[in-house]
Design an enzyme around this catalytic site. Structure first.
Site, PDB file in Angstrom:
ATOM      1  N   GLY A  47     -12.233   2.456  -7.052  1.00 16.41           N
ATOM      2  CA  GLY A  47     -11.521   3.713  -7.259  1.00 16.41           C
ATOM      3  C   GLY A  47     -11.800   4.666  -6.121  1.00 16.41           C
ATOM      4  N   GLN A  52     -12.654  12.726  -1.857  1.00 16.90           N
ATOM      5  CA  GLN A  52     -13.480  11.819  -1.040  1.00 16.90           C
ATOM      6  C   GLN A  52     -12.888  11.592   0.345  1.00 16.90           C
ATOM      7  OE1 GLN A  52     -13.799   8.754  -4.383  1.00 16.90           O
ATOM      8  NE2 GLN A  52     -15.768   8.542  -3.365  1.00 16.90           N
ATOM      9  N   CYS A  93     -21.134   4.875  -5.749  1.00 14.90           N
ATOM     10  CA  CYS A  93     -20.048   5.731  -5.270  1.00 14.90           C
ATOM     11  C   CYS A  93     -19.891   5.533  -3.767  1.00 14.90           C
ATOM     12  CB  CYS A  93     -20.359   7.197  -5.578  1.00 14.90           C
ATOM     13  SG  CYS A  93     -19.066   8.340  -5.057  1.00 14.90           S
ATOM     14  N   LEU A  94     -18.644   5.422  -3.341  1.00 13.95           N
ATOM     15  CA  LEU A  94     -18.374   5.247  -1.907  1.00 13.95           C
ATOM     16  C   LEU A  94     -18.865   6.456  -1.103  1.00 13.95           C
ATOM     17  CD1 LEU A  94     -14.785   3.764  -2.288  1.00 13.95           C
ATOM     18  CD2 LEU A  94     -16.805   2.520  -1.468  1.00 13.95           C
ATOM     19  N   HIS A 135     -15.549   8.674 -13.757  1.00 18.03           N
ATOM     20  CA  HIS A 135     -16.199   8.867 -12.443  1.00 18.03           C
ATOM     21  C   HIS A 135     -15.236   9.548 -11.473  1.00 18.03           C
ATOM     22  CE1 HIS A 135     -18.784   7.196  -8.995  1.00 18.03           C
ATOM     23  NE2 HIS A 135     -17.668   7.548  -8.385  1.00 18.03           N
ATOM     24  N   GLU A 136     -13.987   9.059 -11.427  1.00 18.09           N
ATOM     25  CA  GLU A 136     -12.993   9.648 -10.507  1.00 18.09           C
ATOM     26  C   GLU A 136     -12.630  11.059 -10.945  1.00 18.09           C
ATOM     27  OE1 GLU A 136     -12.897   8.092  -7.949  1.00 18.09           O
ATOM     28  OE2 GLU A 136     -13.423   6.090  -8.671  1.00 18.09           O
ATOM     29  N   HIS A 139     -15.014  13.571  -9.791  1.00 18.04           N
ATOM     30  CA  HIS A 139     -14.863  13.961  -8.377  1.00 18.04           C
ATOM     31  C   HIS A 139     -13.917  15.159  -8.228  1.00 18.04           C
ATOM     32  CE1 HIS A 139     -17.060  11.074  -5.924  1.00 18.04           C
ATOM     33  NE2 HIS A 139     -16.544  10.038  -6.551  1.00 18.04           N
TER      34      HIS A 139
HETATM   35  O1  GNR Z   1     -16.368   1.405  -6.112  1.00 16.89           O
HETATM   36  C1  GNR Z   1     -16.871   2.027  -7.044  1.00 16.89           C
HETATM   37  N1  GNR Z   1     -17.514   1.344  -8.021  1.00 16.89           N
HETATM   38  C2  GNR Z   1     -17.926   1.899  -9.192  1.00 16.89           C
HETATM   39  C3  GNR Z   1     -18.779   1.160 -10.008  1.00 16.89           C
HETATM   40  C4  GNR Z   1     -19.212   1.661 -11.206  1.00 16.89           C
HETATM   41  C5  GNR Z   1     -18.770   2.892 -11.631  1.00 16.89           C
HETATM   42  C6  GNR Z   1     -17.920   3.646 -10.841  1.00 16.89           C
HETATM   43  C7  GNR Z   1     -17.496   3.148  -9.629  1.00 16.89           C
HETATM   44  S1  GNR Z   1     -16.403   4.071  -8.668  1.00 16.89           S
HETATM   45  C8  GNR Z   1     -16.799   3.505  -7.073  1.00 16.89           C
HETATM   46  C9  GNR Z   1     -15.819   4.034  -6.045  1.00 16.89           C
HETATM   47  C10 GNR Z   1     -15.951   5.528  -5.953  1.00 16.89           C
HETATM   48  O2  GNR Z   1     -16.875   6.092  -5.425  1.00 16.89           O
HETATM   49  N2  GNR Z   1     -15.017   6.229  -6.508  1.00 16.89           N
HETATM   50  O3  GNR Z   1     -15.088   7.563  -6.517  1.00 16.89           O
HETATM   51 NI    NI Z   2     -17.199   8.040  -6.373  1.00 13.64          NI
END
Ligand code: GNR
Ligand code: NI
Length: 156
Positions: A47, A52, A93-94, A135-136, A139
Site C-alpha cells: 500500500g 508518502q 512502512c515504506l 495503516h494507509e 498516513h
Molecule cells: O508494504 C507495506 N506492508 C505492510 C505490512 C503490514 C502492515 C501494513 C503494511 S503497509 C506497507 C506499505 C506502506 O508503508 N504503506 O503506507
Molecule cells: Ni506506511
C-alpha cells in the site's frame, strides 16, 4: 510510468493532515498512476498513501499482490465508518525502512471512498486488507505505525 520518491522517517510532511480531493482532475489521475508505479517499483509494498510521495491529499492505493492477477484498489476521500473486533499484526512502512512492530487494528471494517474514476464504492475488509486500510488511512492524518506499536520496535 513515473516512480516518485518515497519520503522517510523524519520528513515533516509525513506528520501533516492531508486534504480531501474535491474533483478528479488530470493532476489527481496522474498522482494515482504514479502512486501505483511507485508501489509496484518497491516490489514488496502492499500500500502507499499520497503523503508518502509528498502530496497532502486524501488518496491511497493498495494491492496485496496475493496472486498474479490482483487488481489495485484506489481510495480517494476514504471514510472508515464501522469497525469491530481486533487483530494484532506485524507492520512495516515504506516510510520507516528497516523497522517493524506489532500493531492492534480492528478485525473487520467497512469503508467508503471514491475510486480512481471518482465513483463512490463501499467495501468490507478483514485480515491484512483491513490492517492495510487502517495503516494507509492513518498516513492521511499524519500518523505512523510506530506511534501505535505494542511493545518493542524491531530493527533490521
Ligand atoms: O508494504 C507495506 N506492508 C505492510 C505490512 C503490514 C502492515 C501494513 C503494511 S503497509 C506497507 C506499505 C506502506 O508503508 N504503506 O503506507
Ligand atoms: Ni506506511
Amino acid at each position: 510510468m513515473a516512480v516518485r520518491n518515497i519520503l522517510t522517517d523524519e520528513d515533516p510532511l509525513l506528520r501533516k493532515t492531508s486534504r480531501e480531493v474535491s474533483e478528479i482532475t488530470p493532476r489527481i489521475e496522474t498522482l494515482v498512476e504514479d502512486m501505483l508505479d511507485t508501489l509496484y517499483e518497491t516490489g514488496n509494498g502492499i500500500g502507499l498513501a499520497a503523503p508518502q510521495v509528498g502530496v497532502l491529499r486524501r488518496v491511497f492505493v493498495i494491492d496485496l499482490q496475493e496472486d498474479e492477477d490482483s487488481q489495485p484498489l484506489v481510495f480517494i476521500n476514504p471514510e472508515i465508518y464501522e469497525t469491530d473486533g481486533s487483530q494484532v499484526n506485524q507492520e512495516g512502512c515504506l516510510s520507516v525502512p528497516g523497522r517493524w512492530g506489532e500493531v492492534e487494528r480492528p478485525a473487520h471494517l467497512r469503508v467508503r471512498a471514491l475510486n480512481a474514476k471518482g465513483e463512490p464504492f463501499d467495501m468490507e475488509a478483514t485480515g491484512l486488507l483491513a490492517t492495510c486500510i487502517c495503516h494507509e488511512n492513518d498516513h492521511l492524518d499524519g500518523i505512523l505505525f510506530t506511534d501505535k506499536v505494542i511493545g518493542e520496535l524491531d530493527e533490521a
